[in-house]
Motif scaffolding. Structure first.
Motif, mmCIF file in Angstrom:
data_model
loop_
_atom_site.group_PDB
_atom_site.id
_atom_site.type_symbol
_atom_site.label_atom_id
_atom_site.label_comp_id
_atom_site.label_asym_id
_atom_site.label_seq_id
_atom_site.Cartn_x
_atom_site.Cartn_y
_atom_site.Cartn_z
ATOM 1 N N GLY A 188 -5.441 -2.482 1.114
ATOM 2 C CA GLY A 188 -4.794 -1.225 1.476
ATOM 3 C C GLY A 188 -5.116 -0.074 0.554
ATOM 4 N N ALA B 79 0.843 -1.200 0.000
ATOM 5 C CA ALA B 79 0.000 0.000 0.000
ATOM 6 C C ALA B 79 0.881 1.255 0.000
ATOM 7 N N HIS C 222 -5.570 2.428 -2.826
ATOM 8 C CA HIS C 222 -4.706 3.063 -3.823
ATOM 9 C C HIS C 222 -4.795 2.399 -5.188
#
Length: 100
Positions: A83, A57, A85
């Motif tokens: 995570g 992440a 993104h």
């Protein structure tokens, strides 16, 4: 890139370190030799105590800070995808560990 031109860059995010002699040290060379159109390889910093999920992440955050939008994140383990993104995630089968 010029206005209207679509630019696609492929990044590989790995938990392997790039310490000389390590598994990740020549990851970019190996991926290019295998025909992958990669832009860059982001690797686990040496002796980083964070979990795989947290490292990946954080590495995706670095890609975003460089001005890129991650439109797809593909991996064979949930640690590859968790995570955030990324706009979309794709979980691949692990084939009983044969993809590791």
């Amino acid at each position: 890139a010029t206005m209207g031109e679509r630019v696609e860059d492929v990044f590989f995010v790995t938990n392997a370190t790039t310490v000389p002699g390590s598994q990740g040290a020549d990851a970019k060379r190996q991926l290019l030799a295998a025909g992958f159109p990669i832009y860059s390889v982001y690797s686990r910093p040496s002796a980083d105590p964070r979990s795989k999920k947290d490292v990946k992440a954080a590495l995706r955050t670095e890609i975003e800070k460089a001005g890129f939008t991650i439109v797809a994140n593909v991996g064979n383990a949930w640690a590859d995808l968790d995570g955030g993104h990324a706009e979309k995630v794709y979980k691949l089968p692990d084939y009983d560990g044969l993809l590791r």
